[in-house]
Scaffold this active site. Structure first.
Site, PDB file in Angstrom:
ATOM      1  N   LYS A   1      57.057 -90.244  39.682  1.00 56.26           N
ATOM      2  CA  LYS A   1      56.549 -89.810  38.460  1.00 56.26           C
ATOM      3  C   LYS A   1      55.896 -90.414  38.298  1.00 56.26           C
ATOM      4  O   LYS A   1      56.562 -91.178  37.616  1.00 56.26           O
ATOM      5  CB  LYS A   1      58.441 -89.430  37.878  1.00 56.26           C
TER       6      LYS A   1
ATOM      7  N   ARG B   1      58.382 -98.653  36.098  1.00 55.35           N
ATOM      8  CA  ARG B   1      59.621 -98.689  35.747  1.00 55.35           C
ATOM      9  C   ARG B   1      60.437 -99.877  36.820  1.00 55.35           C
ATOM     10  O   ARG B   1      60.249 -99.575  38.257  1.00 55.35           O
ATOM     11  CB  ARG B   1      61.197 -97.193  35.503  1.00 55.35           C
TER      12      ARG B   1
ATOM     13  N   HIS C   1      70.105 -98.906  33.911  1.00 62.19           N
ATOM     14  CA  HIS C   1      70.353 -98.204  33.604  1.00 62.19           C
ATOM     15  C   HIS C   1      69.405 -98.679  31.621  1.00 62.19           C
ATOM     16  O   HIS C   1      69.555 -97.814  30.797  1.00 62.19           O
ATOM     17  CB  HIS C   1      71.408 -97.562  33.333  1.00 62.19           C
TER      18      HIS C   1
ATOM     19  N   GLY D   1      74.325 -89.192  35.868  1.00 61.97           N
ATOM     20  CA  GLY D   1      73.311 -88.974  37.021  1.00 61.97           C
ATOM     21  C   GLY D   1      73.438 -88.508  37.498  1.00 61.97           C
ATOM     22  O   GLY D   1      74.636 -89.614  38.595  1.00 61.97           O
ATOM     23  N   ALA D   2      72.175 -88.466  38.524  1.00 59.28           N
ATOM     24  CA  ALA D   2      72.730 -88.935  40.401  1.00 59.28           C
ATOM     25  C   ALA D   2      72.968 -90.544  39.995  1.00 59.28           C
ATOM     26  O   ALA D   2      73.529 -90.978  41.090  1.00 59.28           O
ATOM     27  CB  ALA D   2      71.013 -89.051  40.957  1.00 59.28           C
TER      28      ALA D   2
ATOM     29  N   ARG E   1      76.658 -92.699  45.949  1.00 62.65           N
ATOM     30  CA  ARG E   1      77.114 -94.711  45.753  1.00 62.65           C
ATOM     31  C   ARG E   1      78.056 -94.633  45.748  1.00 62.65           C
ATOM     32  O   ARG E   1      78.892 -93.785  45.151  1.00 62.65           O
ATOM     33  CB  ARG E   1      76.236 -95.096  44.721  1.00 62.65           C
TER      34      ARG E   1
ATOM     35  N   ARG F   1      76.205 -80.287  40.017  1.00 60.60           N
ATOM     36  CA  ARG F   1      75.859 -79.012  39.762  1.00 60.60           C
ATOM     37  C   ARG F   1      76.561 -77.866  40.575  1.00 60.60           C
ATOM     38  O   ARG F   1      76.734 -77.071  40.687  1.00 60.60           O
ATOM     39  CB  ARG F   1      74.088 -78.514  39.480  1.00 60.60           C
TER      40      ARG F   1
ATOM     41  N   GLY G   1      71.009 -86.742  33.661  1.00 60.37           N
ATOM     42  CA  GLY G   1      71.137 -85.185  33.890  1.00 60.37           C
ATOM     43  C   GLY G   1      72.270 -84.015  33.547  1.00 60.37           C
ATOM     44  O   GLY G   1      72.866 -83.484  33.208  1.00 60.37           O
TER      45      GLY G   1
ATOM     46  N   GLU H   1      73.649 -84.922  30.196  1.00 57.74           N
ATOM     47  CA  GLU H   1      73.122 -83.846  29.136  1.00 57.74           C
ATOM     48  C   GLU H   1      73.150 -81.911  29.461  1.00 57.74           C
ATOM     49  O   GLU H   1      73.067 -81.199  28.545  1.00 57.74           O
ATOM     50  CB  GLU H   1      71.850 -83.761  28.799  1.00 57.74           C
TER      51      GLU H   1
END
Length: 391
Positions: free
Chosen positions: A17, A92, A180, A209-210, A240, A284, A327, A330
């Site tokens: 990304k 990152r 994080h 998130g993931a 995990r 989701r 993710g 939020e």
């Protein structure tokens, strides 16, 4: 003179990304371009979003590696720079170890030291560093900056970083690092805009998130977090396991006859939401499913998150606010609701309509414990540090 441009890279095993920020007067940062390369090593595709409504996609050569991916990214970035001058790349980097409590310009010695930390973050560190190596090869003139997910937590007291192991292991780097940190740094910097009292007081930030973790902030500084020596610890995640009795690992090795590599795969890739549900690592998908195992996976995630918030509240000596980000944090309204309903004993009064609307405030006006949704922006944090150090 044209403004400078900062390239931000977040590389994984099969994707990169990227984002480009305009760095103007008074250190102002404006997002200029973003995109990603997916399918590295197989059918790689480059996506470019110019933020003006134009999204382009093109196929890279079959089997394209990180060098080819980064070369394509740099070509795309330069084609969209206009009058901007690309001056640095920021990365990152998941693990900085004990030596790095702040971002650093990458040289050969830094790069070698970071490679030594790969066993501590096997899903992330090798790929983060592959992007650094690739940029060194395809654009050797470009300064690079490493921004660490562990650095924000170096403010924690020693007791929060220590395992109950013989001290010789601590001296060899076996401590709780936390992760994080770039996300938590962003939230800590923004919290005063939403809740000044919480920013100066006691807050638990839920980066869900993931990968998922919690961080206890006292006056905006990390004092405890749920992840530890590796990014396996703490909450159950997409794939995990989160916190697990070490005796389970011994059992798998000694009684089940598994190899260390098999255990590593189990804990990093086959557990968490995926393992419990047997269906998906994606929250989701689980929320949309009527499979009882999917419901059990969601229940476990919420239960463990609620339990860990309670522990961090105890460390803080009370709690002024909870912040949801990333993710799941939020966007997963039912997950937030289940967690927040479990905090009623701390004086939290949920505003159901506000939660359904996504906040930013999730609690009623008179709630003693406040809750918020604040979107995170790790890329902006990386861009700011890169501009300060290398631009």
């Amino acid at each position: 003179m044209p403004d400078d441009a900062i390239l931000v890279l977040n590389a994984g095993s099969s994707s990169v990304k990227y984002a480009v920020y305009r760095h103007g007067d008074e250190d102002a940062l404006t997002l200029h371009l973003r995109g990603q390369v997916e399918g590295i090593g197989a059918a790689a595709r480059l996506h470019v979003d110019d933020l003006q409504g134009a999204v382009a996609t093109r196929e890279l050569r079959a089997g394209a590696d990180h060098d080819a991916a980064l070369s394509a990214v740099l070509d795309a970035v330069r084609a969209h720079l206009g009058e901007l001058n690309l001056v640095a790349a920021g990365h990152r980097i998941v693990h900085g170890g004990q030596a790095h409590s702040a971002p650093v310009v990458i040289d050969a010695a830094v790069l070698e030291a970071l490679h030594q930390l790969e066993p501590l973050a096997p899903l992330h560190q090798p790929h983060n560093l592959a992007a650094v190596e690739a940029v060194r090869r395809v654009a050797p003139e470009l300064p690079q900056v490493a921004c660490f997910d562990t650095a924000f937590h170096r403010t924690q007291p020693a007791v929060a970083q220590r395992f109950a192991l013989p001290r010789a292991y601590e001296q060899r780097g076996v401590v709780r690092y936390g992760f994080h940190g770039l996300s938590y740094e962003y939230i800590a910097a923004r919290l005063s805009e939403y809740d000044p009292a919480a920013a100066a007081g006691r807050t638990v930030v839920a980066h869900l998130g993931a990968g998922a973790s919690l961080c206890a902030l006292a006056g905006g500084r990390s004092v405890a977090t749920t992840m530890g020596f590796t990014a396996l610890d703490g909450l159950p995640m997409g794939q995990r396991c989160g916190n697990i009795d070490p005796g389970v690992i011994l059992h798998l090795l000694q009684q089940e006859g598994m190899t260390a590599a098999e255990v590593e795969r189990l804990l990093y890739r086959e557990s968490g939401l995926l393992g419990v549900s047997g269906l998906s690592a994606d929250m989701r998908v689980l929320l949309d499913s009527d499979d009882p195992a999917a419901e059990e996976a969601v229940d476990l995630f919420c239960h463990r998150t609620l339990r860990e918030i309670g522990g961090l509240a105890a460390v803080l000596g009370g709690l002024d606010a909870v912040v949801f980000t990333a993710g799941i944090g939020e966007h997963a309204t039912p997950v937030r609701r289940r967690i927040l309903e479990g905090l009623a004993w701390l004086g939290l009064e949920l505003d159901g309509a506000a939660n359904e609307a996504g906040g930013p405030r999730l609690t009623a006006a008179g709630s003693a414990l406040r809750a918020w949704v604040i979107p995170t922006d790790e890329e902006r944090v990386i861009a700011a540090h890169t501009a300060r150090l290398a631009a």
